[in-house]
Design a protein around this motif. Structure first.
Motif, PDB file in Angstrom:
ATOM      1  N   GLY A  62       0.812  -1.224   0.000  1.00 18.32           N
ATOM      2  CA  GLY A  62       0.000   0.000   0.000  1.00 18.32           C
ATOM      3  C   GLY A  62       0.843   1.269   0.000  1.00 18.32           C
ATOM      4  N   HIS A 105       4.096   3.749  -1.250  1.00 21.28           N
ATOM      5  CA  HIS A 105       4.694   4.096  -2.543  1.00 21.28           C
ATOM      6  C   HIS A 105       6.196   4.271  -2.359  1.00 21.28           C
ATOM      7  CE1 HIS A 105       0.518   5.074  -3.104  1.00 21.28           C
ATOM      8  NE2 HIS A 105       0.704   5.227  -4.406  1.00 21.28           N
ATOM      9  N   SER A 149       7.292   7.074   8.561  1.00 20.37           N
ATOM     10  CA  SER A 149       8.118   7.118   7.346  1.00 20.37           C
ATOM     11  C   SER A 149       9.190   8.211   7.399  1.00 20.37           C
ATOM     12  CB  SER A 149       7.247   7.363   6.117  1.00 20.37           C
ATOM     13  OG  SER A 149       6.294   6.358   6.006  1.00 20.37           O
ATOM     14  N   TYR A 189      -1.815  10.493  -1.878  1.00 17.92           N
ATOM     15  CA  TYR A 189      -1.229   9.411  -2.698  1.00 17.92           C
ATOM     16  C   TYR A 189      -2.283   8.838  -3.647  1.00 17.92           C
ATOM     17  CZ  TYR A 189       3.258   9.271  -0.287  1.00 17.92           C
ATOM     18  OH  TYR A 189       4.502   9.578   0.184  1.00 17.92           O
ATOM     19  N   ARG A 225      10.061   3.703   1.190  1.00 21.99           N
ATOM     20  CA  ARG A 225       8.819   4.427   1.515  1.00 21.99           C
ATOM     21  C   ARG A 225       9.152   5.680   2.333  1.00 21.99           C
ATOM     22  NH1 ARG A 225       7.405   3.919   6.895  1.00 21.99           N
ATOM     23  NH2 ARG A 225       8.198   2.072   7.912  1.00 21.99           N
TER      24      ARG A 225
HETATM   25  O1  C5P Z   1       3.993   6.956   6.940  1.00 17.89           O
HETATM   26  P1  C5P Z   1       2.755   7.728   7.220  1.00 17.89           P
HETATM   27  O2  C5P Z   1       1.976   7.176   8.367  1.00 17.89           O
HETATM   28  O3  C5P Z   1       2.950   9.195   7.289  1.00 17.89           O
HETATM   29  O4  C5P Z   1       1.825   7.497   5.917  1.00 17.89           O
HETATM   30  C1  C5P Z   1       0.455   7.833   5.875  1.00 17.89           C
HETATM   31  C2  C5P Z   1      -0.182   7.186   4.639  1.00 17.89           C
HETATM   32  O5  C5P Z   1       0.396   7.755   3.443  1.00 17.89           O
HETATM   33  C3  C5P Z   1       0.097   5.687   4.524  1.00 17.89           C
HETATM   34  O6  C5P Z   1      -0.878   4.941   5.215  1.00 17.89           O
HETATM   35  C4  C5P Z   1      -0.003   5.472   3.011  1.00 17.89           C
HETATM   36  O7  C5P Z   1      -1.352   5.408   2.596  1.00 17.89           O
HETATM   37  C5  C5P Z   1       0.562   6.776   2.434  1.00 17.89           C
HETATM   38  N1  C5P Z   1       1.992   6.641   2.107  1.00 17.89           N
HETATM   39  C6  C5P Z   1       2.347   6.004   0.916  1.00 17.89           C
HETATM   40  N2  C5P Z   1       3.667   5.885   0.580  1.00 17.89           N
HETATM   41  C7  C5P Z   1       4.632   6.408   1.375  1.00 17.89           C
HETATM   42  C8  C5P Z   1       4.303   7.072   2.571  1.00 17.89           C
HETATM   43  C9  C5P Z   1       2.959   7.183   2.902  1.00 17.89           C
HETATM   44  O8  C5P Z   1       1.487   5.527   0.172  1.00 17.89           O
HETATM   45  N3  C5P Z   1       5.911   6.288   0.999  1.00 17.89           N
END
Ligand code: C5P
Length: 295
Positions: free
Chosen positions: A25, A27, A140, A187, A156
């Motif tokens: 899920g 990216h 992240s 996203y 990520r």
């Molecule tokens: O990591 P964080 O909790 O800030 O991410 C929030 C949401 O953003 C994740 O649940 C995901 O849906 C999206 N996300 C993503 N790819 C990333 C970081 C975050 O899709 N690299």
């Protein structure tokens, strides 16, 4: 009683290339990220607990924020103590003075968590490599704040490497319009864009940073893959971007997935001028300066 005061800066992604969604899920990203002031201020105190368990108290001057596990700063203290002090119960008090706006993607929550980890590291002196690994499990963006300085970020967001550049100070302005952009939605909006080709700006800016120090030339290489999707869905953010550009910023740039917008300035005086021009227009306007602090 040991007490440590740390600053938790915000972050600006000078580039942000967003690749396709992964099976988990998330990216994959490539980004050059620089920590900036303004910064939250955090004080952390620790003393041996008189109970068999760790005890963490978080006081925050912003009453809209949670002061329990819902706050990354609190969670960071708990995971640190469980990992590094499993048999030495601690009584930890965190005081958090918020300067960074929430829901702006300036990284305030992750930065607070990283600052708590840094403070506890200063008190208990743990293995920095293990601390970095632990940080990436909290959020992240926590890893990049632990490393500090200009960072090349990938995965990520958890893969971080210090970027060696002679770039010393970057000045600018940050504005936040009165609207919030949930990260997961941002996203999804990028995924929904038809025929989108992820940028290659991180590679380009890395190359440029080896030799080029002129802000005018570097600014041209800044990029954020969220911009088209966010500007279509959130006209208020698009308007903030236009205002920053027309105030005379060398380059306007969406901050991460928004909703804050950064305006690159030539120098301190230019940044002051931008702040003065934009002050009356947005609920949050501040001068921003690149920030350096080692682990
Ligand atoms: O990591 P964080 O909790 O800030 O991410 C929030 C949401 O953003 C994740 O649940 C995901 O849906 C999206 N996300 C993503 N790819 C990333 C970081 C975050 O899709 N690299």
């Amino acid at each position: 009683m040991n007490a440590v005061i740390v600053h938790a800066p915000c972050k600006i992604n000078l580039t942000l290339d967003v690749f396709g969604a992964r099976l988990d899920g998330y990216h994959d990203l490539e980004s050059i990220v620089v920590p900036f002031t303004p910064a939250d201020e955090i004080s952390v105190k620790s003393k041996p607990a008189h109970t068999p368990y760790h005890h963490v108290t978080l006081d925050c001057d912003d009453s809209s924020l949670p002061t329990d596990e819902g706050n990354l700063a609190f969670r960071a203290a708990i995971v640190f103590l469980n990992r590094f002090m499993p048999n030495q119960p601690q009584d930890v008090t965190i005081r958090l003075s918020k300067k960074l706006p929430c829901q702006s993607d300036l990284g305030g929550g992750s930065s607070d968590a990283a600052a708590v980890l840094k403070a506890l590291h200063r008190i208990f002196c743990v293995d920095p490599k293990e601390l970095l690994e632990l940080g990436s499990t909290i959020g992240s963006d926590v890893s990049l704040f632990l490393i500090g300085g200009p960072v090349l970020m990938s995965g990520r967001g958890e893969k971080v490497a210090r970027l060696i550049t002679s770039l010393s100070h970057i000045f600018g302005v940050i504005v936040k319009p009165d609207i919030e952009v949930p990260t997961a939605k941002a996203y999804a909006l990028v995924d929904a864009l038809k025929n989108r080709v992820p940028g290659k700006s991180t590679e380009r800016l890395c190359e440029l940073l080896r030799t080029e120090l002129s802000m005018e030339k570097l600014g041209v290489a800044f990029n954020n893959d969220f911009e088209d999707a966010i500007f279509q869905a959130y006209p208020e953010v698009a308007e903030a971007y236009r205002c920053v550009a027309s105030a005379g910023a060398i380059r306007a740039l969406l901050c991460g997935s928004g909703s804050a917008v950064f305006g690159l300035a030539r120098d301190y005086d230019h940044a002051t001028q931008l702040v003065n021009l934009l002050r009356a227009r947005f609920p949050y306007v501040t001068m921003a300066t690149s920030f350096k602090e080692e682990l």
